[in-house]
Design a protein around this motif. Structure first.
Motif, PDB file in Angstrom:
ATOM      1  N   HIS A 121      14.883  68.574 -46.096  1.00  0.00           N
ATOM      2  CA  HIS A 121      13.525  69.071 -45.898  1.00  0.00           C
ATOM      3  C   HIS A 121      13.389  69.681 -44.509  1.00  0.00           C
ATOM      4  O   HIS A 121      14.114  69.285 -43.585  1.00  0.00           O
ATOM      5  N   PRO A 122      12.448  70.607 -44.338  1.00  0.00           N
ATOM      6  CA  PRO A 122      12.091  71.017 -42.976  1.00  0.00           C
ATOM      7  C   PRO A 122      11.263  69.916 -42.343  1.00  0.00           C
ATOM      8  O   PRO A 122      10.500  69.224 -43.027  1.00  0.00           O
ATOM      9  N   GLY A 123      11.430  69.712 -41.046  1.00  0.00           N
ATOM     10  CA  GLY A 123      10.694  68.653 -40.371  1.00  0.00           C
ATOM     11  C   GLY A 123      10.300  69.051 -38.969  1.00  0.00           C
ATOM     12  O   GLY A 123      10.436  70.209 -38.558  1.00  0.00           O
ATOM     13  N   GLY A 124       9.835  68.081 -38.226  1.00  0.00           N
ATOM     14  CA  GLY A 124       9.275  68.321 -36.901  1.00  0.00           C
ATOM     15  C   GLY A 124       7.765  68.225 -36.963  1.00  0.00           C
ATOM     16  O   GLY A 124       7.153  68.391 -38.024  1.00  0.00           O
ATOM     17  N   GLN A 125       7.151  67.954 -35.822  1.00  0.00           N
ATOM     18  CA  GLN A 125       5.716  67.690 -35.782  1.00  0.00           C
ATOM     19  C   GLN A 125       4.881  68.779 -36.451  1.00  0.00           C
ATOM     20  O   GLN A 125       4.015  68.502 -37.283  1.00  0.00           O
ATOM     21  N   GLY A 126       5.128  70.035 -36.102  1.00  0.00           N
ATOM     22  CA  GLY A 126       4.322  71.121 -36.659  1.00  0.00           C
ATOM     23  C   GLY A 126       4.469  71.256 -38.157  1.00  0.00           C
ATOM     24  O   GLY A 126       3.499  71.543 -38.870  1.00  0.00           O
ATOM     25  N   VAL A 127       5.678  71.041 -38.672  1.00  0.00           N
ATOM     26  CA  VAL A 127       5.911  71.139 -40.115  1.00  0.00           C
ATOM     27  C   VAL A 127       5.170  70.026 -40.845  1.00  0.00           C
ATOM     28  O   VAL A 127       4.527  70.254 -41.877  1.00  0.00           O
ATOM     29  N   TRP A 128       5.255  68.802 -40.313  1.00  0.00           N
ATOM     30  CA  TRP A 128       4.555  67.690 -40.957  1.00  0.00           C
ATOM     31  C   TRP A 128       3.047  67.892 -40.910  1.00  0.00           C
ATOM     32  O   TRP A 128       2.341  67.567 -41.878  1.00  0.00           O
ATOM     33  N   GLN A 129       2.539  68.433 -39.818  1.00  0.00           N
ATOM     34  CA  GLN A 129       1.104  68.714 -39.742  1.00  0.00           C
ATOM     35  C   GLN A 129       0.708  69.783 -40.754  1.00  0.00           C
ATOM     36  O   GLN A 129      -0.303  69.651 -41.454  1.00  0.00           O
ATOM     37  N   ALA A 130       1.502  70.839 -40.838  1.00  0.00           N
ATOM     38  CA  ALA A 130       1.203  71.916 -41.788  1.00  0.00           C
ATOM     39  C   ALA A 130       1.211  71.407 -43.222  1.00  0.00           C
ATOM     40  O   ALA A 130       0.355  71.790 -44.039  1.00  0.00           O
ATOM     41  N   ARG A 131       2.156  70.533 -43.537  1.00  0.00           N
ATOM     42  CA  ARG A 131       2.266  70.002 -44.902  1.00  0.00           C
ATOM     43  C   ARG A 131       1.002  69.245 -45.290  1.00  0.00           C
ATOM     44  O   ARG A 131       0.498  69.382 -46.411  1.00  0.00           O
ATOM     45  N   MET A 132       0.466  68.446 -44.375  1.00  0.00           N
ATOM     46  CA  MET A 132      -0.740  67.687 -44.692  1.00  0.00           C
ATOM     47  C   MET A 132      -1.963  68.596 -44.769  1.00  0.00           C
ATOM     48  O   MET A 132      -2.845  68.391 -45.612  1.00  0.00           O
ATOM     49  N   ILE A 133      -2.053  69.601 -43.901  1.00  0.00           N
ATOM     50  CA  ILE A 133      -3.180  70.542 -43.975  1.00  0.00           C
ATOM     51  C   ILE A 133      -3.207  71.219 -45.338  1.00  0.00           C
ATOM     52  O   ILE A 133      -4.275  71.356 -45.959  1.00  0.00           O
ATOM     53  N   ILE A 134      -2.054  71.620 -45.840  1.00  0.00           N
ATOM     54  CA  ILE A 134      -1.979  72.232 -47.168  1.00  0.00           C
ATOM     55  C   ILE A 134      -2.375  71.222 -48.238  1.00  0.00           C
ATOM     56  O   ILE A 134      -3.071  71.554 -49.211  1.00  0.00           O
ATOM     57  N   SER A 135      -1.945  69.956 -48.095  1.00  0.00           N
ATOM     58  CA  SER A 135      -2.333  68.919 -49.048  1.00  0.00           C
ATOM     59  C   SER A 135      -3.841  68.762 -49.123  1.00  0.00           C
ATOM     60  O   SER A 135      -4.386  68.382 -50.163  1.00  0.00           O
ATOM     61  N   LEU A 136      -4.516  69.066 -48.016  1.00  0.00           N
ATOM     62  CA  LEU A 136      -5.976  68.966 -47.965  1.00  0.00           C
ATOM     63  C   LEU A 136      -6.666  70.240 -48.446  1.00  0.00           C
ATOM     64  O   LEU A 136      -7.879  70.380 -48.324  1.00  0.00           O
ATOM     65  N   GLY A 137      -5.897  71.174 -48.974  1.00  0.00           N
ATOM     66  CA  GLY A 137      -6.473  72.362 -49.591  1.00  0.00           C
ATOM     67  C   GLY A 137      -6.792  73.496 -48.652  1.00  0.00           C
ATOM     68  O   GLY A 137      -7.558  74.403 -49.011  1.00  0.00           O
ATOM     69  N   VAL A 138      -6.209  73.494 -47.443  1.00  0.00           N
ATOM     70  CA  VAL A 138      -6.466  74.549 -46.468  1.00  0.00           C
ATOM     71  C   VAL A 138      -5.181  75.331 -46.227  1.00  0.00           C
ATOM     72  O   VAL A 138      -4.105  74.748 -46.071  1.00  0.00           O
ATOM     73  N   ASP A 139      -5.282  76.655 -46.197  1.00  0.00           N
ATOM     74  CA  ASP A 139      -4.111  77.508 -45.988  1.00  0.00           C
ATOM     75  C   ASP A 139      -3.601  77.405 -44.557  1.00  0.00           C
ATOM     76  O   ASP A 139      -4.361  77.154 -43.616  1.00  0.00           O
ATOM     77  N   VAL A 140      -2.288  77.619 -44.409  1.00  0.00           N
ATOM     78  CA  VAL A 140      -1.638  77.506 -43.106  1.00  0.00           C
ATOM     79  C   VAL A 140      -0.785  78.730 -42.833  1.00  0.00           C
ATOM     80  O   VAL A 140      -0.016  79.175 -43.693  1.00  0.00           O
ATOM     81  N   VAL A 141      -0.935  79.283 -41.624  1.00  0.00           N
ATOM     82  CA  VAL A 141       0.022  80.247 -41.087  1.00  0.00           C
ATOM     83  C   VAL A 141       0.893  79.479 -40.105  1.00  0.00           C
ATOM     84  O   VAL A 141       0.385  78.923 -39.130  1.00  0.00           O
ATOM     85  N   LEU A 142       2.194  79.416 -40.376  1.00  0.00           N
ATOM     86  CA  LEU A 142       3.118  78.673 -39.528  1.00  0.00           C
ATOM     87  C   LEU A 142       3.937  79.643 -38.700  1.00  0.00           C
ATOM     88  O   LEU A 142       4.672  80.468 -39.244  1.00  0.00           O
ATOM     89  N   CYS A 143       3.808  79.543 -37.375  1.00  0.00           N
ATOM     90  CA  CYS A 143       4.519  80.429 -36.461  1.00  0.00           C
ATOM     91  C   CYS A 143       5.655  79.652 -35.803  1.00  0.00           C
ATOM     92  O   CYS A 143       5.412  78.613 -35.165  1.00  0.00           O
ATOM     93  N   THR A 144       6.880  80.166 -35.935  1.00  0.00           N
ATOM     94  CA  THR A 144       8.030  79.408 -35.481  1.00  0.00           C
ATOM     95  C   THR A 144       9.167  80.322 -35.078  1.00  0.00           C
ATOM     96  O   THR A 144       9.098  81.544 -35.243  1.00  0.00           O
ATOM     97  N   ALA A 145      10.234  79.710 -34.537  1.00  0.00           N
ATOM     98  CA  ALA A 145      11.450  80.427 -34.158  1.00  0.00           C
ATOM     99  C   ALA A 145      12.629  79.783 -34.870  1.00  0.00           C
ATOM    100  O   ALA A 145      12.763  78.551 -34.858  1.00  0.00           O
ATOM    101  N   LEU A 146      13.488  80.604 -35.491  1.00  0.00           N
ATOM    102  CA  LEU A 146      14.612  80.097 -36.275  1.00  0.00           C
ATOM    103  C   LEU A 146      15.896  80.776 -35.823  1.00  0.00           C
ATOM    104  O   LEU A 146      15.929  81.983 -35.582  1.00  0.00           O
ATOM    105  N   GLY A 147      16.963  79.967 -35.721  1.00  0.00           N
ATOM    106  CA  GLY A 147      18.238  80.537 -35.321  1.00  0.00           C
ATOM    107  C   GLY A 147      19.399  79.636 -35.694  1.00  0.00           C
ATOM    108  O   GLY A 147      19.233  78.444 -35.949  1.00  0.00           O
ATOM    109  N   GLY A 148      20.592  80.216 -35.758  1.00  0.00           N
ATOM    110  CA  GLY A 148      21.790  79.461 -36.084  1.00  0.00           C
ATOM    111  C   GLY A 148      21.865  79.104 -37.556  1.00  0.00           C
ATOM    112  O   GLY A 148      21.030  79.519 -38.364  1.00  0.00           O
ATOM    113  N   GLU A 149      22.881  78.323 -37.924  1.00  0.00           N
ATOM    114  CA  GLU A 149      23.051  77.922 -39.317  1.00  0.00           C
ATOM    115  C   GLU A 149      21.875  77.089 -39.807  1.00  0.00           C
ATOM    116  O   GLU A 149      21.420  77.253 -40.946  1.00  0.00           O
TER     117      GLU A 149
END
Length: 328
Positions: free
Chosen positions: A32-60
């Motif tokens: 699963h994806p994890g980290g504080q922001g991901v867990w917060q976003a997951r619960m916000i969506i569970s509560l029926g509110v849309d989320v724009v997640l801004c992040t940085a991704l790199g490497g494998e």
């Protein structure tokens, strides 16, 4: 996406979580994806509110994270990292309790990556009524100064900023001012903001945080009821006790619940009660940042904000009250 009903979550250092479980005879592997922001976003969506997640991704790890994040249902906005990759951990839960096998923190974001991520997240944050600024897995991965500037720019343009931070990152956002701050009592003590864990000392620390720039404050206290500073008054957040399947993640779910309600125009007291219900329900499950909306709504009705100190007064016997009156 309705302009007035979504949340921007700033998650600069998401992580890959790998869990080995064995609920039956055969072991299972969960990614699963994890980290504080991901867990917060997951619960916000569970509560029926849309989320724009801004992040940085790199490497494998970043390559693996991208499709997993999309599958979470967020509107994913990414900056591609050149200087390093994301981190993650492997946990073994086959015997019930989590045992850490390995934890890879990932690499700090470079200056160019920070600039790109800041511009990306600021643009999205200016379109959202509420922005959640999640902290990095380790403080050195993202400088605190970025959080100070980010908070100042969002607030100057009418946005509400919600945070769950500690240490230098907390100090940075207080300088700019936040709408809502969640922090644990352990973090307050570690930061030197509270001398101890009794209610009076924590209340004093909360008033100091309010004076320093936090409009509303919630302090989680492990097994004890959380404390909330709302409308200038400190309350205990009283709710039913639930058996915990996994004690982690309650604080992130609480922060998410507050952000979701405020994004929909709800009042701060309802937001705190909803956050408390979301946090309590999360610990009854094995997935971090998860919970059924109908179950959370049912719990909200059972959460009360009780003026701090009143529970101790209720526990005082009539004889003790008479003795105190005689002493006066």
């Amino acid at each position: 996406m309705p302009v007035n009903e979504h949340v921007m979550v700033f998650a600069p250092t998401p992580r890959l979580t790998v869990t080995v479980d064995q609920p039956s005879e055969a072991p299972e592997l969960h990614l699963h994806p994890g980290g504080q922001g991901v867990w917060q976003a997951r619960m916000i969506i569970s509560l029926g509110v849309d989320v724009v997640l801004c992040t940085a991704l790199g490497g494998e790890v970043g390559q693996v994270l991208e499709p997993l994040l999309v599958s979470e249902g967020v509107d994913l906005k990414t900056v591609v990292r050149d200087s390093g990759g994301n981190g993650g951990y492997v946990h073994d839960r086959r015997e019930g309790a989590r045992r850490e096998v390995v934890d890879v923190p990932g690499e700090a974001l470079g200056r160019h990556e920070l600039d790109e991520l800041y511009n990306l997240a600021l643009g999205e944050g200016l379109r959202a009524p509420v922005s959640v600024l999640s902290g990095p897995h380790q403080p050195h991965l993202v400088p605190a100064e970025l959080y100070r500037r980010f908070t100042a720019d969002l607030r100057a343009n009418g946005g509400k900023v919600v945070v769950d931070l500690a240490g230098e990152h907390l100090a940075a956002v207080l300088d700019s001012g936040v709408f809502f701050l969640k922090v644990s009592h352990e973090e307050l003590i570690a930061d030197g903001r509270a001398a101890g864990d009794d209610e009076d000392q924590l209340a004093r620390a909360m008033y100091d945080l309010h004076a320093g720039g936090a409009e509303n404050v919630v302090v989680s206290r492990a097994a004890e009821p959380a404390l909330a500073l709302v409308d200038g008054e400190v309350f205990e957040v009283e709710m039913p006790r639930l058996q915990a399947a996994d004690p982690r993640g309650a604080g992130d779910s609480m922060t998410a619940g507050v952000a979701a309600v405020v994004a929909r125009g709800g009042d701060i007291r309802t937001a705190v009660r909803t956050g408390a219900a979301a946090g309590a329900l999360n610990v009854t499950r094995h997935g971090l940042g998860t919970g059924r909306l109908d179950s959370i709504r049912g719990l909200v009705e059972r959460v009360r904000l009780v003026p701090a100190g009143s529970r101790q007064q209720e526990r005082t016997t009539p004889d003790e009250l008479a003795d105190r009156a005689a002493e006066r």
